[in-house]
Design a protein around this motif. Structure first.
Motif, PDB file in Angstrom:
ATOM      1  N   LEU A  34      51.035  50.711  34.893  1.00  0.00           N
ATOM      2  CA  LEU A  34      50.788  52.149  35.033  1.00  0.00           C
ATOM      3  C   LEU A  34      49.677  52.408  36.040  1.00  0.00           C
ATOM      4  N   PHE A  35      48.605  51.642  35.951  1.00  0.00           N
ATOM      5  CA  PHE A  35      47.495  51.813  36.886  1.00  0.00           C
ATOM      6  C   PHE A  35      47.942  51.527  38.318  1.00  0.00           C
ATOM      7  N   LEU A  36      48.653  50.427  38.526  1.00  0.00           N
ATOM      8  CA  LEU A  36      49.066  50.048  39.876  1.00  0.00           C
ATOM      9  C   LEU A  36      50.085  51.017  40.465  1.00  0.00           C
ATOM     10  N   ALA A  37      50.844  51.683  39.617  1.00  0.00           N
ATOM     11  CA  ALA A  37      51.825  52.654  40.094  1.00  0.00           C
ATOM     12  C   ALA A  37      51.196  54.000  40.417  1.00  0.00           C
ATOM     13  N   SER A  38      50.061  54.279  39.811  1.00  0.00           N
ATOM     14  CA  SER A  38      49.448  55.604  39.917  1.00  0.00           C
ATOM     15  C   SER A  38      48.599  55.740  41.172  1.00  0.00           C
ATOM     16  N   ASP A  39      48.240  56.966  41.480  1.00  0.00           N
ATOM     17  CA  ASP A  39      47.356  57.229  42.615  1.00  0.00           C
ATOM     18  C   ASP A  39      45.940  56.708  42.385  1.00  0.00           C
ATOM     19  N   ASP A  40      45.586  56.420  41.127  1.00  0.00           N
ATOM     20  CA  ASP A  40      44.257  55.886  40.832  1.00  0.00           C
ATOM     21  C   ASP A  40      44.018  54.534  41.495  1.00  0.00           C
ATOM     22  N   SER A  41      45.073  53.810  41.807  1.00  0.00           N
ATOM     23  CA  SER A  41      44.959  52.512  42.484  1.00  0.00           C
ATOM     24  C   SER A  41      45.297  52.643  43.965  1.00  0.00           C
ATOM     25  N   GLY A  42      45.039  53.818  44.518  1.00  0.00           N
ATOM     26  CA  GLY A  42      45.476  54.150  45.868  1.00  0.00           C
ATOM     27  C   GLY A  42      45.006  53.230  46.977  1.00  0.00           C
ATOM     28  N   MET A  43      43.924  52.464  46.776  1.00  0.00           N
ATOM     29  CA  MET A  43      43.459  51.541  47.803  1.00  0.00           C
ATOM     30  C   MET A  43      43.642  50.085  47.396  1.00  0.00           C
ATOM     31  N   CYS A  44      44.511  49.842  46.422  1.00  0.00           N
ATOM     32  CA  CYS A  44      44.821  48.479  45.977  1.00  0.00           C
ATOM     33  C   CYS A  44      46.159  48.038  46.567  1.00  0.00           C
ATOM     34  N   THR A  45      46.144  47.015  47.389  1.00  0.00           N
ATOM     35  CA  THR A  45      47.390  46.464  47.918  1.00  0.00           C
ATOM     36  C   THR A  45      47.167  45.014  48.313  1.00  0.00           C
ATOM     37  N   ALA A  46      48.266  44.253  48.367  1.00  0.00           N
ATOM     38  CA  ALA A  46      48.264  42.841  48.760  1.00  0.00           C
ATOM     39  C   ALA A  46      47.494  41.959  47.776  1.00  0.00           C
ATOM     40  N   GLN A  47      47.329  42.411  46.524  1.00  0.00           N
ATOM     41  CA  GLN A  47      46.522  41.688  45.548  1.00  0.00           C
ATOM     42  C   GLN A  47      47.372  41.166  44.393  1.00  0.00           C
ATOM     43  N   ASP A  48      46.777  40.227  43.657  1.00  0.00           N
ATOM     44  CA  ASP A  48      47.408  39.663  42.467  1.00  0.00           C
ATOM     45  C   ASP A  48      46.573  40.056  41.256  1.00  0.00           C
ATOM     46  N   PHE A  49      47.116  40.913  40.406  1.00  0.00           N
ATOM     47  CA  PHE A  49      46.413  41.388  39.215  1.00  0.00           C
ATOM     48  C   PHE A  49      46.914  40.599  38.007  1.00  0.00           C
ATOM     49  N   ILE A  50      46.033  39.782  37.440  1.00  0.00           N
ATOM     50  CA  ILE A  50      46.401  38.857  36.374  1.00  0.00           C
ATOM     51  C   ILE A  50      46.032  39.439  35.015  1.00  0.00           C
ATOM     52  N   VAL A  51      47.003  39.465  34.110  1.00  0.00           N
ATOM     53  CA  VAL A  51      46.765  39.915  32.736  1.00  0.00           C
ATOM     54  C   VAL A  51      47.218  38.763  31.818  1.00  0.00           C
ATOM     55  N   ASP A  52      46.277  37.886  31.481  1.00  0.00           N
ATOM     56  CA  ASP A  52      46.633  36.676  30.731  1.00  0.00           C
ATOM     57  C   ASP A  52      45.670  36.356  29.598  1.00  0.00           C
ATOM     58  N   ALA A  53      44.809  37.319  29.242  1.00  0.00           N
ATOM     59  CA  ALA A  53      43.804  37.111  28.187  1.00  0.00           C
ATOM     60  C   ALA A  53      42.822  36.010  28.575  1.00  0.00           C
ATOM     61  N   GLY A  54      42.685  35.750  29.871  1.00  0.00           N
ATOM     62  CA  GLY A  54      41.697  34.774  30.330  1.00  0.00           C
ATOM     63  C   GLY A  54      42.107  33.331  30.099  1.00  0.00           C
ATOM     64  N   TRP A  55      43.306  32.974  30.575  1.00  0.00           N
ATOM     65  CA  TRP A  55      43.797  31.613  30.380  1.00  0.00           C
ATOM     66  C   TRP A  55      42.922  30.625  31.157  1.00  0.00           C
ATOM     67  N   VAL A  56      42.454  29.616  30.481  1.00  0.00           N
ATOM     68  CA  VAL A  56      41.558  28.634  31.110  1.00  0.00           C
ATOM     69  C   VAL A  56      42.372  27.432  31.613  1.00  0.00           C
TER      70      VAL A  56
END
Length: 260
Positions: A238-260
């Motif tokens: 939702l964040f990445l689709a919204s205008d709130d992330s308007g200057m986010c591109t070419a990045q890798d956003f990891i949601v993994d609960a902090g896998w070590v």
């Protein structure tokens, strides 16, 4: 799954936008469908699971007073069919401004048994549709003056997971696809990012591969020991689709609960 109890942010920029999701009939994809409908988006999704997908549409639309979900049957191995559905969605619901390349198959396979034909099938399921879906939505996003493309990656190759080289190879390539397309499409204000989930406790994972032993291993390797659920991945989408992330591109956003 009741997302309202866990997803509380509202993004006004997502209201009335057309969102296209691949593999939206179950698992993480179904969480995406429900989350974007709750934001007031017009959500179109494709899947090969027709019964599950139609049941999802009925359930989501029955309780929503904001957006709406629409199911289009499609096997993503057939790129011509994928392109036709993208065009039809733009005609039916309005130009697509958000694409989520979610569809994938992490079926386990022994590298010693892989044939050229099976290798091609893994790539044709896990990587090729991401590129051609992005190519297909590009004219619609350009006409809108911008858009957001979210390519689903995987933590499996980061952690050197074996027993599925066709899947891990395709998913590692998603990062290169994201960064290249972000450069190519940036001039048209189209943002392209990778969203990388950890080991998410979907029905598929729980029924096929998660045992009591692997649950203990997951809890040990995550910094946050609680099970990772689909709604946590949807929250980032939702964040990445919204205008709130308007200057986010070419990045890798990891949601993994902090896998070590």
């Amino acid at each position: 799954m009741v997302l309202q109890e866990t997803l509380t942010n509202q993004y006004p920029s997502l209201k009335d936008r057309t969102v296209f999701i691949t593999g939206g009939g179950s698992g993480i994809g179904a969480a995406f469908v429900e989350a974007f409908v709750d934001q007031g988006s017009r959500v179109a999704f494709v899947d090969i699971l027709e019964d599950e997908s139609r049941a999802l549409v009925e359930r989501v639309n029955a309780k929503s007073s904001a957006g709406e979900a629409h199911f289009y049957p499609c096997n993503l191995i057939n790129i011509d069919d994928l392109k036709a559905v993208v065009e039809q969605v733009g005609h039916d619901l309005g130009p697509i401004s958000v694409l989520i390349n979610n569809a994938a198959s992490d079926t386990r396979h022994d590298f010693r048994d892989v044939t050229p034909e099976y290798w091609d099938e893994r790539i044709n399921i896990n990587l090729r549709p991401q590129f051609f879906a992005a190519q297909a939505v590009y004219p619609q996003m350009k006409a809108l003056g911008g858009g957001s493309i979210i390519n689903l990656g995987s933590m499996s190759w980061h952690e050197s997971q074996g027993n599925m080289p066709g899947y891990t190879s395709a998913k590692s390539a998603v990062l290169g696809l994201t960064r290249g397309l972000a450069r190519d499409m940036g001039a048209d204000k189209i943002r392209v990012n990778t969203l990388t989930p950890g080991w998410v406790m979907t029905e598929r994972q729980l029924s096929l591969w998660v045992t009591e032993e692997t649950k203990q291993d997951i809890a040990k390797n995550q910094c946050l020991s609680a099970p990772l659920e689909p709604h946590s991945i949807a929250a980032m989408a939702l964040f990445l689709a919204s205008d709130d992330s308007g200057m986010c591109t070419a990045q890798d956003f990891i949601v993994d609960a902090g896998w070590v």
